[in-house]
Design an enzyme around this catalytic site. Structure first.
Site, short mmCIF file in Angstrom:
data_model
loop_
_atom_site.label_atom_id
_atom_site.label_comp_id
_atom_site.label_asym_id
_atom_site.label_seq_id
_atom_site.Cartn_x
_atom_site.Cartn_y
_atom_site.Cartn_z
N TYR A 67 33.27 21.39 -43.12
CA TYR A 67 33.80 22.53 -43.89
C TYR A 67 35.01 22.14 -44.73
O TYR A 67 36.10 22.69 -44.58
CB TYR A 67 34.15 23.69 -42.95
CG TYR A 67 32.98 24.13 -42.09
CD1 TYR A 67 31.97 24.91 -42.64
CD2 TYR A 67 32.86 23.73 -40.77
CE1 TYR A 67 30.88 25.28 -41.88
CE2 TYR A 67 31.77 24.10 -40.00
CZ TYR A 67 30.78 24.87 -40.56
OH TYR A 67 29.70 25.25 -39.81
N TYR B 101 27.26 32.23 -32.74
CA TYR B 101 27.17 31.00 -33.52
C TYR B 101 26.09 30.12 -32.89
O TYR B 101 26.14 29.84 -31.69
CB TYR B 101 28.51 30.24 -33.55
CG TYR B 101 28.37 28.94 -34.32
CD1 TYR B 101 28.39 28.94 -35.72
CD2 TYR B 101 28.16 27.73 -33.66
CE1 TYR B 101 28.20 27.76 -36.44
CE2 TYR B 101 27.97 26.55 -34.37
CZ TYR B 101 28.00 26.57 -35.75
OH TYR B 101 27.80 25.40 -36.46
N ASP C 116 21.49 30.17 -25.54
CA ASP C 116 22.11 29.01 -26.18
C ASP C 116 23.30 28.60 -25.31
O ASP C 116 24.36 29.20 -25.38
CB ASP C 116 22.55 29.40 -27.60
CG ASP C 116 23.25 28.26 -28.32
OD1 ASP C 116 23.62 27.27 -27.66
OD2 ASP C 116 23.45 28.38 -29.55
N LYS D 166 26.10 19.52 -27.02
CA LYS D 166 27.54 19.22 -26.88
C LYS D 166 27.90 18.30 -25.71
O LYS D 166 27.96 17.11 -25.89
CB LYS D 166 28.33 20.53 -26.85
CG LYS D 166 28.39 21.16 -28.25
CD LYS D 166 29.59 22.09 -28.43
CE LYS D 166 29.86 22.39 -29.87
NZ LYS D 166 29.04 23.46 -30.46
#
Ligand SMILES: *Cc1c(COP(=O)(O)O)cnc(C)c1O
Length: 439
Positions: free
Chosen positions: A30, A158, A259, A288
């Site tokens: 980003y 997210y 998730d 992760k």
């Protein structure tokens, strides 16, 4: 014929030249290329510490986006990876298989909630979400319900940066505005009401029921982050919602997809966040922390019902990444899970939670702070106003910590090896910086 090259030697470029080149050449998450910011040059990382090229040592409060759960350069994992490199770093997963992947599959099934039986490996969390969504669509296709191709999800979620994953991210804070013509349109409901101990709100469940009543003919799955909505706002909610939402999904023939990419592998105090409610999803994504943050690997787990449903009728599941089941990544994951299985996980994370609560308590007194909340190895300081990263980041580094706030949220998700003294320093650094900013 083989050629021998001299070993790669470190660059002769100075630190500032390297940082300048980085600004010129490399995109970071980003960021802008016309207005690039200088990034901190890292020389090494060990345990709780990240060492910058200038010699400064930072205590890590992020576990590098929540993945490095055992600390950096853990000898058990590093050695396992070195051993695997000496055997082979990679072979394709089409037509070939290997022990590291097989053993990892076994471990994942053993650790995950009963009822998850089959594993699909991929390279990143976002892709594991894509895989989960494809599984759900293919499953309903085989059940004679080919119109079930959309997804329902709570706002503030997210799920990653790829297109299908983006389509189920929060529609306002996510990237929907920019990509609206390109994204699949999905069904959104409110996020489960905040508060880990807050009683179940029947009105919330009624809202979900209403959506399902109207649109279940089009909905293949309901996807959400269990107990903690992470990058979408660090919101905690009562695990009992998972039980209620799973029951609603069953009633309306909608697959329940969790998730666990951020919450999995102990972060919330249980191995998986869904263990707080003893709920087994139809499909579960992990990523992760899977390799202890040593390299990229993710997995999508599912039940026999879904896996065999797809296979009995469609024949094959339509996905297959080039680096699927990469042996080096699997060896890191095996070593990481071995460590995790040897921890007294619940008491270890319980201690981190109480240390985080103590460390962040002083922030409650600050006028700029609206809430301080901790769950497991997650500590969140929520501010009244968003702070600019380029303002707060250097102040945190000056205090000797690596913490990466976003928007109104300054949070800690440290490695599980964090001691009380580390967490006290992290908490004090945040307190000092927020005090400075409000003056
Ligand atoms: C980070 C994250 C993802 C995306 O994973 P990547 O490895 O960045 O693609 C998906 N879902 C959740 C909950 C995450 O925290």
């Amino acid at each position: 014929m083989s050629i021998t090259l001299p070993l790669h030697t470190p660059s002769k470029l100075s630190q500032s030249e390297l940082v300048e080149l980085d600004k010129q050449l490399l995109w970071h998450p980003y960021t802008s290329m016309s207005n690039p910011i200088a990034h901190y040059l890292v020389k090494g990382a060990k345990g709780m510490q990240i060492e910058l090229a200038n010699g400064q040592k930072l205590i890590d409060g992020t576990a590098s986006w929540w993945s490095v759960i055992h600390g950096y350069n853990h000898p058990h994992i590093s050695q396992a990876m070195k051993n695997q490199i000496d055997d082979f770093s990679h072979v394709m997963f089409g037509g070939l298989t290997h022990q590291p992947a097989i053993e990892l599959g076994q471990k994942l099934i053993k650790l995950s909630p009963a009822g998850l039986e089959r594993v699909f490996f991929s390279d990143s969390g976002s892709v594991s979400v894509e895989v989960a969504l494809k599984m759900a669509i293919q499953y309903w296709h085989t059940q004679g319900k080919p119109n079930k191709q959309k997804f329902a999800t709570p706002r503030s979620g997210y799920h990653g940066d790829t297109f299908a994953a983006m389509s189920v991210c929060d529609p306002v804070n996510g990237m929907h505005g920019l990509f609206n013509q390109a994204l699949a349109s999905q069904f959104f409901v409110s996020p489960p009401p905040a508060g880990i101990n807050k009683a179940i709100d029947q009105a919330y469940l009624a809202e979900v029921r209403e959506l399902f009543t109207q649109s279940s003919g089009e909905i293949a799955g309901f996807i959400l982050e269990p107990v903690v909505q992470n990058a979408g706002g660090m919101r905690f909610y009562n695990p009992a919602y998972l039980t209620e939402l799973k029951a609603l999904c069953d009633e309306f023939d909608i697959l329940f997809i969790l998730d666990e990419i951020a919450t999995g592998f102990g972060r919330t105090g249980k191995m998986f966040a869904c263990n707080h409610a003893n709920v087994t999803p139809d499909i579960m994504c992990v990523g992760k922390a899977l390799t202890g943050g040593n390299c990229s690997l993710a997995a999508t787990l599912t039940s026999d019902k879904v896996a065999l449903g797809i296979s009995d009728n469609d024949g094959v599941f339509m996905h297959g990444p080039t680096f699927m089941g990469n042996p080096l990544a699997c060896s890191a994951a095996n070593a990481s899970l071995e460590l995790l299985m040897n921890y007294e996980l619940e008491s270890m994370i319980g201690e981190i939670q109480s240390n985080l609560e103590t460390a962040l308590a002083p922030c409650r007194k600050l006028n700029s702070v609206v809430d301080v909340r901790c769950l497991g190895a997650i500590g969140v300081v929520e501010l009244k106003e968003a702070v600019e990263q380029k303002v707060i980041q250097p102040l945190l580094v000056e205090e000797g910590v690596w913490v990466r706030p976003f928007g109104k949220l300054v949070y800690l998700m440290p490695p599980f090896i964090a001691q009380k003294t580390d967490l006290d320093k992290l908490g004090l650094a945040i307190f000092n910086v927020l005090t400075k900013l409000s003056n």
